[in-house]
Design a protein around this motif. Sequence first.
Motif, PDB file in Angstrom:
ATOM      1  N   PRO A 145       0.806  -1.226   0.000  1.00 11.46           N
ATOM      2  CA  PRO A 145       0.000   0.000   0.000  1.00 11.46           C
ATOM      3  C   PRO A 145       0.834   1.269   0.000  1.00 11.46           C
ATOM      4  O   PRO A 145       0.448   2.272  -0.609  1.00 11.46           O
ATOM      5  CB  PRO A 145      -0.834  -0.124   1.279  1.00 11.46           C
ATOM      6  CG  PRO A 145      -0.119  -1.127   2.126  1.00 11.46           C
ATOM      7  CD  PRO A 145       0.532  -2.063   1.171  1.00 11.46           C
ATOM      8  N   LEU A 146       1.993   1.251   0.670  1.00  8.89           N
ATOM      9  CA  LEU A 146       2.844   2.433   0.677  1.00  8.89           C
ATOM     10  C   LEU A 146       3.406   2.711  -0.718  1.00  8.89           C
ATOM     11  O   LEU A 146       3.527   3.869  -1.129  1.00  8.89           O
ATOM     12  CB  LEU A 146       3.988   2.268   1.676  1.00  8.89           C
ATOM     13  CG  LEU A 146       3.585   2.167   3.147  1.00  8.89           C
ATOM     14  CD1 LEU A 146       4.825   2.040   4.028  1.00  8.89           C
ATOM     15  CD2 LEU A 146       2.757   3.370   3.567  1.00  8.89           C
ATOM     16  N   GLY A 147       3.732   1.644  -1.448  1.00  7.48           N
ATOM     17  CA  GLY A 147       4.205   1.809  -2.818  1.00  7.48           C
ATOM     18  C   GLY A 147       3.123   2.383  -3.723  1.00  7.48           C
ATOM     19  O   GLY A 147       3.392   3.247  -4.572  1.00  7.48           O
ATOM     20  N   VAL A 148       1.881   1.910  -3.536  1.00  4.89           N
ATOM     21  CA  VAL A 148       0.763   2.425  -4.324  1.00  4.89           C
ATOM     22  C   VAL A 148       0.568   3.914  -4.061  1.00  4.89           C
ATOM     23  O   VAL A 148       0.370   4.712  -4.989  1.00  4.89           O
ATOM     24  CB  VAL A 148      -0.526   1.645  -3.999  1.00  4.89           C
ATOM     25  CG1 VAL A 148      -1.724   2.284  -4.696  1.00  4.89           C
ATOM     26  CG2 VAL A 148      -0.395   0.197  -4.428  1.00  4.89           C
ATOM     27  N   ILE A 149       0.641   4.314  -2.787  1.00  2.60           N
ATOM     28  CA  ILE A 149       0.482   5.723  -2.438  1.00  2.60           C
ATOM     29  C   ILE A 149       1.608   6.559  -3.046  1.00  2.60           C
ATOM     30  O   ILE A 149       1.372   7.639  -3.600  1.00  2.60           O
ATOM     31  CB  ILE A 149       0.457   5.890  -0.908  1.00  2.60           C
ATOM     32  CG1 ILE A 149      -0.771   5.194  -0.321  1.00  2.60           C
ATOM     33  CG2 ILE A 149       0.458   7.371  -0.526  1.00  2.60           C
ATOM     34  CD1 ILE A 149      -0.735   5.057   1.181  1.00  2.60           C
ATOM     35  N   ALA A 150       2.849   6.059  -2.934  1.00  5.69           N
ATOM     36  CA  ALA A 150       3.999   6.813  -3.437  1.00  5.69           C
ATOM     37  C   ALA A 150       3.880   7.074  -4.934  1.00  5.69           C
ATOM     38  O   ALA A 150       4.044   8.215  -5.399  1.00  5.69           O
ATOM     39  CB  ALA A 150       5.294   6.054  -3.130  1.00  5.69           C
ATOM     40  N   TYR A 151       3.572   6.038  -5.700  1.00  9.16           N
ATOM     41  CA  TYR A 151       3.468   6.220  -7.146  1.00  9.16           C
ATOM     42  C   TYR A 151       2.187   6.973  -7.520  1.00  9.16           C
ATOM     43  O   TYR A 151       2.158   7.713  -8.516  1.00  9.16           O
ATOM     44  CB  TYR A 151       3.528   4.867  -7.848  1.00  9.16           C
ATOM     45  CG  TYR A 151       4.943   4.366  -8.014  1.00  9.16           C
ATOM     46  CD1 TYR A 151       5.779   4.903  -8.986  1.00  9.16           C
ATOM     47  CD2 TYR A 151       5.458   3.388  -7.166  1.00  9.16           C
ATOM     48  CE1 TYR A 151       7.085   4.465  -9.129  1.00  9.16           C
ATOM     49  CE2 TYR A 151       6.768   2.947  -7.297  1.00  9.16           C
ATOM     50  CZ  TYR A 151       7.579   3.482  -8.280  1.00  9.16           C
ATOM     51  OH  TYR A 151       8.870   3.056  -8.408  1.00  9.16           O
ATOM     52  N   GLY A 152       1.129   6.810  -6.730  1.00  5.54           N
ATOM     53  CA  GLY A 152      -0.085   7.587  -6.979  1.00  5.54           C
ATOM     54  C   GLY A 152       0.158   9.070  -6.819  1.00  5.54           C
ATOM     55  O   GLY A 152      -0.324   9.881  -7.609  1.00  5.54           O
TER      56      GLY A 152
END
Length: 334
Positions: free
Chosen positions: A191-198
């Motif tokens: 989820p942190l990766g999704v937020i970062a790239y989002g």
Amino acid sequence: MPVHTSASDQRRSGKGVGLGLAVLSALAFGGSGVAAKPLIEAGLDPLHVVWLRVTGAALVMLPVAVRHRSLPRRRPALLAGFGLLAVAGVQACYFAALSRIPVGVALLVEYLAPALVLAWVRFVQRRPVTRAAALGVVLAVGGLACVVEVWSGLSFDAVGLALALAAACCQVGYFVLSDQGSDAGDDAPDPLGVIAYGLLVGALVLTVVARPWTMDWTVLTGTADLNGTHVPAGFLLAWIVLIATVVAYVTGVLSVRRLSPQVATVVACLEAVVATGLAWVLLGEHLSVPQLVGGAVVLVGAFIAQSSAPVDRAAGPVARGGPESELSARGTAV
């Protein structure tokens, strides 16, 4: 001797953590307006504040993006959708709506998202939802109408209402996309990766929309007026970036993973109550009796919604659909 924890105890514990994260997310998101308004009054365009918010958060999360650099190759559609809808879409559509209709109307329309999520789950994904969750949505939306005092400045500007509705739809995308991968096991995207790239995608999109090269950067070196108190503009911007964006998105996505989109959206309605309350305390914008009553109704609606057990998610997250025959462990599904 070892203590064995039952599956039901683990579910209750996970739901409690999810509820705590959802409330924390609502608190963090709710503080953004109080910090942004003095910057706007100091001379920054609202879209420039949004660009600073998202771009600053993207830079903070950049090390996380580097750590999960394989994620764009594995889940490009998810990252693009999250960036376009959950980050850029919500912010841009909401602020564009504010230029045409009153704040209260725009806020109320945007927070039709819980009802839209419930409709998505029930009629698109064809999964049952509890009556308690539906009642919670009705109470929360009705309470929000009182909090924002929608009757005080109702305008039927078709374009403005359409933009506010677009913000609500983008917010639905935020909750549905946050649920992606919650039951995918080891293959679940971090989820942190999704937020970062989002945030990175959102920053790129907002750069085109906001045109930051036209911004008055000197505002950030001065102070802003917070109800008679001069506060460094840089401090307010740091609050917006670190608390109202990074902490808010991280806790929000993690809460959806532990609850369900339909429950998390209702709890997120607390953001409007928090924003109104903080504006009262920090900006001197006093609340009327209907607003106080409406805030209490929102709290009741959120409590009713979160106290209902979500539909069994074993068949997959909401965004992927599931069998219609699975009913909630408590309450009657509709």
